[in-house]
Design an enzyme around this catalytic site. Structure first.
Site, PDB file in Angstrom:
ATOM      1  N   HIS A  24       1.969   4.663  -2.818  1.00 33.18           N
ATOM      2  CA  HIS A  24       2.038   5.971  -2.310  1.00 33.18           C
ATOM      3  C   HIS A  24       3.211   6.396  -3.273  1.00 33.18           C
ATOM      4  O   HIS A  24       3.422   7.351  -3.515  1.00 33.18           O
ATOM      5  CB  HIS A  24       1.827   6.303  -0.475  1.00 33.18           C
ATOM      6  N   HIS A  53       0.732  -1.112  -0.071  1.00 33.07           N
ATOM      7  CA  HIS A  53       0.235  -0.141   0.086  1.00 33.07           C
ATOM      8  C   HIS A  53       0.701   1.694  -0.332  1.00 33.07           C
ATOM      9  O   HIS A  53       0.508   1.646  -1.431  1.00 33.07           O
ATOM     10  CB  HIS A  53      -1.424   0.110   1.040  1.00 33.07           C
ATOM     11  N   GLU A  54       2.115   1.637   0.621  1.00 33.43           N
ATOM     12  CA  GLU A  54       2.514   2.754   1.023  1.00 33.43           C
ATOM     13  C   GLU A  54       3.260   2.670  -0.200  1.00 33.43           C
ATOM     14  O   GLU A  54       3.992   3.677  -0.575  1.00 33.43           O
ATOM     15  CB  GLU A  54       3.127   2.984   2.294  1.00 33.43           C
TER      16      GLU A  54
END
Length: 187
Positions: free
Chosen positions: A93, A89-90
């Site tokens: 980003h 997920h990160e």
């Protein structure tokens, strides 16, 4: 900063050292290798110290901070799959931050777009994960889950009220949900 809010952990989580070992395992998974390779291709190579295990005060699983890297909240992690999910997920980003020269995390629409992409592309909202969280919907669960998690995260942004977060998410939804880069299609 892009934060991902989580449910309260079942147990007390892991030590920083245990979590750091779990991060090392994550770095060997195909999805994480793929994302790191694409960060490199986009001109944003990351070293092994880019992702760190830390104890977190807030009820988050992790976060990405431009210039600092990714944190994984060891005290909120229990199993390898949770660490893998946070890292993936990160990294999405980080990829968004790398490829968009003008990404502004204080802009609710920019933040919402990256959260939509991270929620959709990371597997955060896979049916089995949703069942484990107590959400039983059969049809449409994935988009509903992404919307719920985007709202949680963007509302936590000090620059975004709940109304601003909702408006931003709705305004960018179609474009950002359908943007699957660096994947050919949603995994």
């Amino acid at each position: 900063m892009a934060d991902e809010t989580i449910q309260t952990p079942i147990s007390g989580g892991r030590t920083v050292e245990e979590c750091q070992d779990m991060i090392r395992k994550s770095l060997r998974t195909p999805m994480v290798k793929f994302l790191r390779e694409h960060l490199e291709k986009a001109g944003c190579g990351i070293g092994d110290s880019f992702i760190k295990a830390v104890d977190c005060d807030k009820k988050i699983s992790g976060g990405y901070v431009r210039g600092d890297g990714i944190i994984v909240c060891s005290n909120h992690m229990n199993i390898q799959d949770e660490v893998d999910q946070v890292v993936i997920h990160e990294l999405i980003h980080a990829y968004d931050d790398c490829r968009a020269a003008n990404l502004n995390w204080a802009n609710c629409a920019h933040h919402a777009c990256s959260e939509i992409r991270a929620g959709h592309l990371s597997g955060d909202c896979h049916f089995k994960r949703e069942l484990l969280r107590g959400y039983m919907k059969i049809r449409g669960h994935e988009q509903e889950c992404v919307r719920r998690r985007v709202m949680k995260s963007v509302i936590a942004n000090p620059y975004c009220s709940e109304a601003a977060a909702k408006d931003a998410m709705e305004a960018v939804w179609d474009v950002c949900y359908n943007d699957t880069k660096p994947f050919d299609r949603a995994p």
